[in-house]
Design an enzyme around this catalytic site. Structure first.
Site, PDB file in Angstrom:
ATOM      1  N   LYS A  93       0.830  -1.205   0.000  1.00 51.45           N
ATOM      2  CA  LYS A  93       0.000   0.000   0.000  1.00 51.45           C
ATOM      3  C   LYS A  93       0.874   1.269   0.000  1.00 51.45           C
ATOM      4  CE  LYS A  93      -3.798  -2.409   2.398  1.00 51.45           C
ATOM      5  NZ  LYS A  93      -4.659  -2.424   3.621  1.00 51.45           N
ATOM      6  N   PHE A 108     -15.404   4.107   8.239  1.00 50.82           N
ATOM      7  CA  PHE A 108     -14.039   4.444   7.819  1.00 50.82           C
ATOM      8  C   PHE A 108     -13.836   4.326   6.317  1.00 50.82           C
ATOM      9  CE2 PHE A 108     -14.144  -0.033   9.202  1.00 50.82           C
ATOM     10  CZ  PHE A 108     -13.681  -0.683   8.064  1.00 50.82           C
ATOM     11  N   ARG A 111      -1.264 -14.586   4.267  1.00 54.45           N
ATOM     12  CA  ARG A 111      -2.070 -13.931   5.327  1.00 54.45           C
ATOM     13  C   ARG A 111      -1.358 -14.045   6.685  1.00 54.45           C
ATOM     14  NH1 ARG A 111      -6.723 -10.614   4.475  1.00 54.45           N
ATOM     15  NH2 ARG A 111      -7.643 -11.337   6.408  1.00 54.45           N
ATOM     16  N   THR A 142      -5.518  -7.577  10.731  1.00 55.50           N
ATOM     17  CA  THR A 142      -5.911  -6.330  10.066  1.00 55.50           C
ATOM     18  C   THR A 142      -5.498  -5.095  10.875  1.00 55.50           C
ATOM     19  OG1 THR A 142      -7.828  -7.519   9.203  1.00 55.50           O
ATOM     20  CG2 THR A 142      -7.919  -5.119   9.111  1.00 55.50           C
ATOM     21  N   ARG A 162       2.446  -6.459   9.254  1.00 56.58           N
ATOM     22  CA  ARG A 162       1.606  -5.372   9.779  1.00 56.58           C
ATOM     23  C   ARG A 162       2.014  -5.005  11.206  1.00 56.58           C
ATOM     24  NH1 ARG A 162      -4.232  -7.519   7.445  1.00 56.58           N
ATOM     25  NH2 ARG A 162      -4.204  -6.335   5.486  1.00 56.58           N
ATOM     26  N   HIS A 174      -1.870  -5.495   1.609  1.00 58.34           N
ATOM     27  CA  HIS A 174      -3.130  -6.205   1.441  1.00 58.34           C
ATOM     28  C   HIS A 174      -2.821  -7.608   0.974  1.00 58.34           C
ATOM     29  CE1 HIS A 174      -7.146  -7.305   0.045  1.00 58.34           C
ATOM     30  NE2 HIS A 174      -6.529  -7.805  -1.004  1.00 58.34           N
TER      31      HIS A 174
HETATM   32  P1  DAT Z   1      -7.902  -7.273   5.688  1.00 60.49           P
HETATM   33  O1  DAT Z   1      -7.182  -6.140   4.966  1.00 60.49           O
HETATM   34  O2  DAT Z   1      -7.088  -7.822   6.813  1.00 60.49           O
HETATM   35  O3  DAT Z   1      -8.407  -8.323   4.742  1.00 60.49           O
HETATM   36  P2  DAT Z   1     -10.613  -6.190   5.809  1.00 60.49           P
HETATM   37  O4  DAT Z   1     -10.819  -6.776   4.458  1.00 60.49           O
HETATM   38  O5  DAT Z   1     -11.621  -6.466   6.866  1.00 60.49           O
HETATM   39  O6  DAT Z   1      -9.173  -6.627   6.408  1.00 60.49           O
HETATM   40  O7  DAT Z   1     -10.487  -4.604   5.685  1.00 60.49           O
HETATM   41  C1  DAT Z   1      -9.832  -4.005   4.605  1.00 60.49           C
HETATM   42  C2  DAT Z   1      -9.042  -2.808   5.101  1.00 60.49           C
HETATM   43  O8  DAT Z   1      -9.923  -1.858   5.699  1.00 60.49           O
HETATM   44  C3  DAT Z   1      -8.025  -3.128   6.186  1.00 60.49           C
HETATM   45  O9  DAT Z   1      -6.794  -3.579   5.672  1.00 60.49           O
HETATM   46  C4  DAT Z   1      -7.897  -1.831   6.912  1.00 60.49           C
HETATM   47  C5  DAT Z   1      -9.275  -1.229   6.802  1.00 60.49           C
HETATM   48  N1  DAT Z   1     -10.051  -1.479   8.031  1.00 60.49           N
HETATM   49  C6  DAT Z   1     -10.693  -2.611   8.393  1.00 60.49           C
HETATM   50  N2  DAT Z   1     -11.312  -2.476   9.578  1.00 60.49           N
HETATM   51  C7  DAT Z   1     -11.046  -1.205   9.987  1.00 60.49           C
HETATM   52  C8  DAT Z   1     -11.397  -0.430  11.138  1.00 60.49           C
HETATM   53  N3  DAT Z   1     -12.167  -0.945  12.126  1.00 60.49           N
HETATM   54  N4  DAT Z   1     -10.958   0.848  11.206  1.00 60.49           N
HETATM   55  C9  DAT Z   1     -10.198   1.378  10.233  1.00 60.49           C
HETATM   56  N5  DAT Z   1      -9.829   0.712   9.113  1.00 60.49           N
HETATM   57  C10 DAT Z   1     -10.244  -0.559   9.005  1.00 60.49           C
HETATM   58 MG    MG Z   2      -9.871  -8.244   3.246  1.00 57.17          MG
END
Ligand code: DAT
Ligand code: MG
Length: 165
Positions: free
Chosen positions: A10, A58, A90, A96, A107, A124
């Site tokens: 990213k 968000f 992963r 996350t 991360r 990601h």
């Molecule tokens: P991941 O990236 O681990 O697959 P996700 O698909 O649930 O997680 O979310 C995508 C992205 O969104 C994640 O990398 C960061 C952001 N995100 C997720 N939950 C969040 C939160 N509670 N507050 C802020 N950003 C968030």
């Molecule tokens: Mg995801």
């Protein structure tokens, strides 16, 4: 079972010069890279990639972040292929939320949460096979990958395509 997964380094990862570190960590998996490129992320691509989060509070900040609003306007996209690729990647990425991620995961090592609440989590990685298929087909054209991983079709195109002079 072999599978493939989409990785994005990213904008915060690129801004922090973490490309080499991230690729070195990912090489622990012994997976093959079958596609790689640098992309400037449009709002359309960002919205489509994160469409399942549209209702989250968000969402707008997340879209700005992935478009590079806060760092460099670029993302490095890669496709990794091999035995258990999705799960192996992963695991190395970590959770996350960068503050909850294992401290030796990518991360956990390099991510942060900004005062605006944006999870700047550097990388990601596709969550499962369905998501990997959706995401890889969204970010890559078939001829940008060195393996045929999904079905393709030929279409007549009248589009002006740019070629080298
Ligand atoms: P991941 O990236 O681990 O697959 P996700 O698909 O649930 O997680 O979310 C995508 C992205 O969104 C994640 O990398 C960061 C952001 N995100 C997720 N939950 C969040 C939160 N509670 N507050 C802020 N950003 C968030
Ligand atoms: Mg995801």
């Amino acid at each position: 079972m072999t599978n493939q997964t989409l990785i994005l380094i990213k904008p915060d990862g690129l801004k922090k010069s973490l490309t080499g570190n991230v690729l070195t960590r990912l090489s622990e998996t012994k997976l093959d890279i079958i596609g790689a490129k640098i992309i400037r992320v449009s709002r359309k691509l960002a919205n489509e990639h994160y469409k399942y989060l549209k209702k989250e509070p968000f969402f707008e900040e997340l879209i700005k972040y992935i478009m590079g609003h806060y760092h460099k306007k670029k993302v490095m996209a890669l496709v990794y292929w091999g035995e258990g690729a999705i799960d192996k990647v992963r695991k190395i990425c970590g959770a996350t939320n960068p503050e909850k991620a294992d401290m030796v995961s990518i991360r956990g090592q390099y991510g942060r949460i900004t005062t605006k609440g944006v999870y700047e989590n550097v990388i990601h990685a596709s969550a499962n096979k369905t998501e990997a298929k959706r995401e890889i087909r969204l970010w890559f054209e078939p001829d940008e990958l060195i393996m045929d991983i999904y079905a393709t079709k030929k279409i007549e195109s009248k589009k002006n395509i740019q070629v080298w002079k």
